[in-house]
Design a protein around this motif. Structure first.
Motif, PDB file in Angstrom:
ATOM      1  N   ASP A 287       6.991   4.857 -25.912  1.00 48.65           N
ATOM      2  CA  ASP A 287       7.957   4.924 -26.839  1.00 48.65           C
ATOM      3  C   ASP A 287       8.177   3.452 -27.803  1.00 48.65           C
ATOM      4  N   SER A 288       8.353   3.436 -29.104  1.00 47.25           N
ATOM      5  CA  SER A 288       8.659   2.237 -29.791  1.00 47.25           C
ATOM      6  C   SER A 288       7.271   1.214 -29.205  1.00 47.25           C
ATOM      7  N   ASP A 289       7.460   0.141 -28.897  1.00 50.62           N
ATOM      8  CA  ASP A 289       6.633  -1.000 -28.355  1.00 50.62           C
ATOM      9  C   ASP A 289       6.410  -1.088 -27.134  1.00 50.62           C
ATOM     10  N   GLU A 290       6.711  -0.074 -26.234  1.00 49.23           N
ATOM     11  CA  GLU A 290       6.312  -0.142 -24.795  1.00 49.23           C
ATOM     12  C   GLU A 290       5.586   1.116 -24.292  1.00 49.23           C
ATOM     13  N   TYR A 291       5.083   0.774 -23.027  1.00 48.82           N
ATOM     14  CA  TYR A 291       4.153   1.836 -22.317  1.00 48.82           C
ATOM     15  C   TYR A 291       4.227   1.764 -20.913  1.00 48.82           C
TER      16      TYR A 291
ATOM     17  N   PRO B 292       0.711  -1.125   0.063  1.00 44.77           N
ATOM     18  CA  PRO B 292       0.130  -0.052   0.069  1.00 44.77           C
ATOM     19  C   PRO B 292       0.866   1.118  -0.033  1.00 44.77           C
ATOM     20  N   GLN B 293       0.265   2.327  -0.320  1.00 42.50           N
ATOM     21  CA  GLN B 293       0.867   3.552  -0.350  1.00 42.50           C
ATOM     22  C   GLN B 293       2.187   3.632  -0.963  1.00 42.50           C
ATOM     23  N   THR B 294       2.279   2.939  -2.187  1.00 41.46           N
ATOM     24  CA  THR B 294       3.561   2.953  -2.948  1.00 41.46           C
ATOM     25  C   THR B 294       2.889   3.531  -4.577  1.00 41.46           C
ATOM     26  N   HIS B 295       3.821   3.899  -5.241  1.00 39.95           N
ATOM     27  CA  HIS B 295       3.294   3.921  -6.718  1.00 39.95           C
ATOM     28  C   HIS B 295       3.628   2.932  -7.486  1.00 39.95           C
ATOM     29  N   ILE B 296       2.337   2.412  -8.151  1.00 38.57           N
ATOM     30  CA  ILE B 296       2.472   1.171  -9.046  1.00 38.57           C
ATOM     31  C   ILE B 296       2.695   1.767 -10.439  1.00 38.57           C
ATOM     32  N   VAL B 297       3.710   1.156 -11.092  1.00 39.68           N
ATOM     33  CA  VAL B 297       3.996   1.258 -12.416  1.00 39.68           C
ATOM     34  C   VAL B 297       3.624   0.074 -13.197  1.00 39.68           C
ATOM     35  N   ILE B 298       2.733   0.000 -14.152  1.00 42.38           N
ATOM     36  CA  ILE B 298       2.623  -1.113 -14.953  1.00 42.38           C
ATOM     37  C   ILE B 298       3.424  -0.975 -16.363  1.00 42.38           C
ATOM     38  N   ARG B 299       4.220  -1.838 -16.697  1.00 39.28           N
ATOM     39  CA  ARG B 299       4.934  -1.604 -17.850  1.00 39.28           C
ATOM     40  C   ARG B 299       4.375  -2.665 -19.017  1.00 39.28           C
ATOM     41  N   VAL B 300       3.895  -2.373 -20.072  1.00 42.63           N
ATOM     42  CA  VAL B 300       3.685  -3.415 -21.060  1.00 42.63           C
ATOM     43  C   VAL B 300       4.583  -3.191 -22.317  1.00 42.63           C
ATOM     44  N   ASP B 301       4.990  -4.334 -22.905  1.00 46.76           N
ATOM     45  CA  ASP B 301       6.110  -4.437 -23.780  1.00 46.76           C
ATOM     46  C   ASP B 301       5.376  -5.267 -25.042  1.00 46.76           C
ATOM     47  N   GLY B 302       5.532  -4.896 -26.064  1.00 41.71           N
ATOM     48  CA  GLY B 302       5.207  -5.710 -27.266  1.00 41.71           C
ATOM     49  C   GLY B 302       5.967  -6.990 -27.335  1.00 41.71           C
ATOM     50  N   LYS B 303       5.308  -7.991 -27.434  1.00 37.09           N
ATOM     51  CA  LYS B 303       6.160  -9.308 -27.696  1.00 37.09           C
ATOM     52  C   LYS B 303       6.462  -9.576 -29.071  1.00 37.09           C
ATOM     53  N   GLY B 304       7.821  -9.605 -29.434  1.00 37.00           N
ATOM     54  CA  GLY B 304       8.185  -9.801 -30.982  1.00 37.00           C
ATOM     55  C   GLY B 304       7.840  -8.856 -31.892  1.00 37.00           C
TER      56      GLY B 304
ATOM     57  N   PHE C 225       1.221  -8.237 -25.893  1.00 34.42           N
ATOM     58  CA  PHE C 225       1.810  -7.675 -24.828  1.00 34.42           C
ATOM     59  C   PHE C 225       2.122  -8.214 -23.609  1.00 34.42           C
ATOM     60  N   ASP C 226       3.396  -8.445 -22.973  1.00 30.84           N
ATOM     61  CA  ASP C 226       3.209  -8.650 -21.721  1.00 30.84           C
ATOM     62  C   ASP C 226       3.491  -7.485 -20.826  1.00 30.84           C
ATOM     63  N   ALA C 227       3.435  -7.737 -19.425  1.00 32.41           N
ATOM     64  CA  ALA C 227       3.151  -6.660 -18.479  1.00 32.41           C
ATOM     65  C   ALA C 227       3.879  -7.065 -17.242  1.00 32.41           C
ATOM     66  N   ARG C 228       4.630  -6.101 -16.541  1.00 35.55           N
ATOM     67  CA  ARG C 228       4.895  -6.364 -15.443  1.00 35.55           C
ATOM     68  C   ARG C 228       4.557  -5.174 -14.435  1.00 35.55           C
ATOM     69  N   ALA C 229       4.603  -5.344 -13.066  1.00 29.62           N
ATOM     70  CA  ALA C 229       4.286  -3.958 -12.275  1.00 29.62           C
ATOM     71  C   ALA C 229       5.402  -4.012 -11.258  1.00 29.62           C
ATOM     72  N   VAL C 230       5.810  -2.607 -11.015  1.00 28.04           N
ATOM     73  CA  VAL C 230       6.743  -2.288 -10.351  1.00 28.04           C
ATOM     74  C   VAL C 230       6.157  -1.413  -9.437  1.00 28.04           C
ATOM     75  N   VAL C 231       6.745  -1.480  -8.131  1.00 24.96           N
ATOM     76  CA  VAL C 231       6.161  -0.495  -7.261  1.00 24.96           C
ATOM     77  C   VAL C 231       7.374   0.439  -6.747  1.00 24.96           C
ATOM     78  N   TYR C 232       7.213   1.868  -6.625  1.00 20.44           N
ATOM     79  CA  TYR C 232       8.051   2.720  -6.214  1.00 20.44           C
ATOM     80  C   TYR C 232       7.654   3.523  -4.964  1.00 20.44           C
ATOM     81  N   PRO C 233       8.509   3.429  -3.848  1.00 23.73           N
ATOM     82  CA  PRO C 233       8.077   3.980  -2.552  1.00 23.73           C
ATOM     83  C   PRO C 233       7.945   5.606  -2.355  1.00 23.73           C
TER      84      PRO C 233
END
Lengths: 268, 268, 268, 268
Positions: D74-78, D20-32, D129-137
């Protein structure tokens, strides 16, 4: 003899690296300390010497781990706040919690045997602790965590003080005391203590009412700056400063701002 | 006083529940035991009494936790195998590793002070342990994990035995002994030991060569069946059987099938 | 321009590598398919063409990922069983679930537009899926997971078939139908269907009653052996065999042993 | 038919609730997307229409999820930045990443088919696309993450612009262009572009040089206050404000302070 055939089993290990730049709090809790306190005949509601053993063990922890900036304890539990950029054991959760539980237990045994040479710990009833690590992303949540524990200390102590004084001074049975306190507010308990037991709760020792705070005190704090921007030499100097810092014990209010404001290094 | 305002901080706690129906192995490792062994003047290459302290502490662990079916140890490390359907602490990782580290440390202190009354543990150099939990999904991987540790014990012991005998019996310096062993195979080391030191490695004690196995022995094992299909009463009976089971110590081969075949309850 | 100043942010990434040698099941679930089915006017209780779209999309998934051995689906959900030694995306959980959700969604769009050229998907109501990964340590738990879903399919379909036939054939309102079915057992529903609606549930299509199974069929299975003991060449050959394997669709019972017994590769 | 016998399999599910109370960034990347761009004949070094498809899909994401405050691509990522107190899917990691990957993929298909009616997506080469979540405090780490991606965009675009202009305008082969750029600094590439290709990099479109920023713009931001102190009604009002907020697209510098200073809601 080649061992490589079996080494693949290491792949099954999993490790949780606690999120960087968050405040790690490690909380140790006595295991079965209710029975422990009965076995070793603790005074009720508070056994000063047993509390001193906890505080001595916790102080040894603070001296052992320079990354610990603050410890707060009450009853059979203690919280240890690690500095935000701490990299102890690479922030590996299992290493941290198992090591803290291990050191706390052994320090407790040593402190106990020194305090109570007449009744050293026995194999049949050993003092042990479990530990958990929690990370807090910002100052407010750290402070609220410590506040939560200090309020809890107060609530428990007021109840226990009332309960045991009703028994010891007002001559009630345990059941009667429980009955008398059911549904009472803090103000009611204060009055019961005063009128029925002749005890003014305000005059109770701060160690019972507020718990114990152990803090690393810096003479001249100038700020550490961003950890990742420090040179190796600067890091070593900061580490040395932490090792040399005075470690003080208080029974102070850690809910209000003042305690934290005069120690900016705690939440930096 | 309401404490609810701060209770939200509990939401930050995270817990890892180890996967059901897998074999949990908890491994405890002595912290800084190299320095510990120097401080307390361990015999080299193996100190029988210090190993006995480890084994006594580990045996106390097996007696304490009936879910432990098997323990294997060597030097300053011990593995504890929990039964597959074990639900100790709801399989919570932090509870498991911190509790095992805590108990192991305190049992070690007690066992040490009993074994070495002339040199009890000192505050400046305490025996402590960290712990980790690893889960293995099937019998083969469990067996390979234990095999890995026993092979490692053998490799280390052969090296250490050679190294110290070259110093103690062949009069070499540490550096010379290291040089003499560089690049040697197991067979070379056996020959060096025999020719230069007059030591037949085969005659070395099994405790040094194979480590120590502590196992819960059932008189009449009939199988427990699927845990989730047991009634509460059946579970209690099984728990009681575990508590009553004899706990034996061996210095046996646990790589070959035989050890496991005659004890089907270990991997059931 | 050096980017290294910012690269430390990668340290905040966390990854869950799913435990080796366990059976991974990835389950995709349609998001808001109740509204989706209303928007596109699905037949009730089952829309054969819409189910075909799901099955076509799921079959494309099986062809796309040779590590998928079995898929089972019903309504808007599908389970994909990966082979036990699968190393797809190094078993990284986020990669697996996001990739499966992404491919399933796009395959669904393609299959939908091919099946329903008269009503292609619209931006205002898109078919999307979430996904989760669960690992099962042994054959029994995998089978029980698939059994659970097939029993669920049966329960839901019997209810829906009864509900909609009471409306469509017995002229009830939705509320009346709900009332009529409240508290009924399976046998009651069969009788209601037969007596009040003239429907013999046994004659309903297997696709409705049992869901859909998509399976990778090997002509001549000889066992793969332990993955970690295979040479690179053997792995490539096995991979090629998986790619070439026939992919069949059934509406079969996957609760009983037979389905699994004749396909030993599924749970090897 | 009782399904309860199998329901225990749900115990094997594991869920990661993001802190909780962290900034979630979800990054999607084009596959191939390298092969994808070849298959659909993208212009080199940048295909304006294909970038527009990405931006259209990403904008649809921002409109779909009011918890997204900012997107950068940018390119195939967001990257998608969620507000700090966001409780979407209870912050469950698998739900978040699979849902974002699914929606992004389907929005991309829709946007592609609208932009390129002459070459709609084909089953043999789907955009996924695949996706990952990263949290930043904290704010600084969030900003550094976005800075990292924008610097990366610049580095890649300068290289690609140089590489393709050496081929298209200076008549080099791919190998020659690679050779010519080996070991060059940014300033060298600017000069090569200017002298050998007649291209002034400063005049290149900002979309290529800086990527694309999609941001939720509030007319009159007064601060949301601490989420946990809001009443349900206040939360609904805040949610409504997010839904109504204007969503703007820029090709702006997000490394410098200004962008963030005028939008305090992004990092509140």
């Amino acid at each position: 003899m080649a061992n490589s055939r079996f080494e693949y089993v290491k792949q099954f290990e999993r490790e949780n690296f606690l999120l960087p730049q968050t405040h790690i709090v490690i909380r140790v809790d006595g295991k079965g300390f209710h029975k422990f306190s009965e076995h070793y005949h603790f005074d009720k509601p508070n056994d000063v010497r047993a509390l001193n053993v906890m505080n001595t063990a916790a102080r040894a922890m603070v001296l052992q781990f320079p990354d610990v900036l603050l410890a707060y304890g009450d009853s059979d539990e203690y919280l240890f706040l690690l500095r935000r950029s701490c990299d102890l054991f690479e922030r590996r959760e299992m290493k941290l919690v198992s090591t803290f539980a291990s050191f706390m237990s052994v320090h407790y045994v040593m402190a106990w045997n020194a305090e109570f040479p007449e009744k050293p710990v026995e194999s049949s009833r050993l003092p042990t602790f479990d530990a958990r690590a929690v990370v807090y992303p910002n100052s407010q949540t750290v402070r609220d965590y410590f506040s939560w524990r200090q309020v809890d200390c107060h609530i428990n102590n007021l109840y226990n003080t009332s309960f045991w004084n009703l028994i010891l001074k007002a001559g009630m049975t345990g059941q009667q005391a429980e009955q008398a306190l059911m549904g009472t507010l803090a103000s009611d308990k204060n009055e019961i203590l005063f009128k029925q037991c002749g005890v003014n709760y305000n005059n109770e020792p701060d160690m019972f009412k507020k718990g114990t705070v152990i803090v690393r005190e810096y003479e001249a704090w100038t700020g550490e700056g961003e950890e990742r921007e420090l040179t190796t030499r600067q890091k070593q100097r900061a580490e040395k400063a932490r090792r040399k810092a005075k470690v003080s014990i208080y029974h102070a209010d850690i809910i209000k701002d003042e305690f934290w404001n005069v120690r900016p290094w705690l939440l930096e």
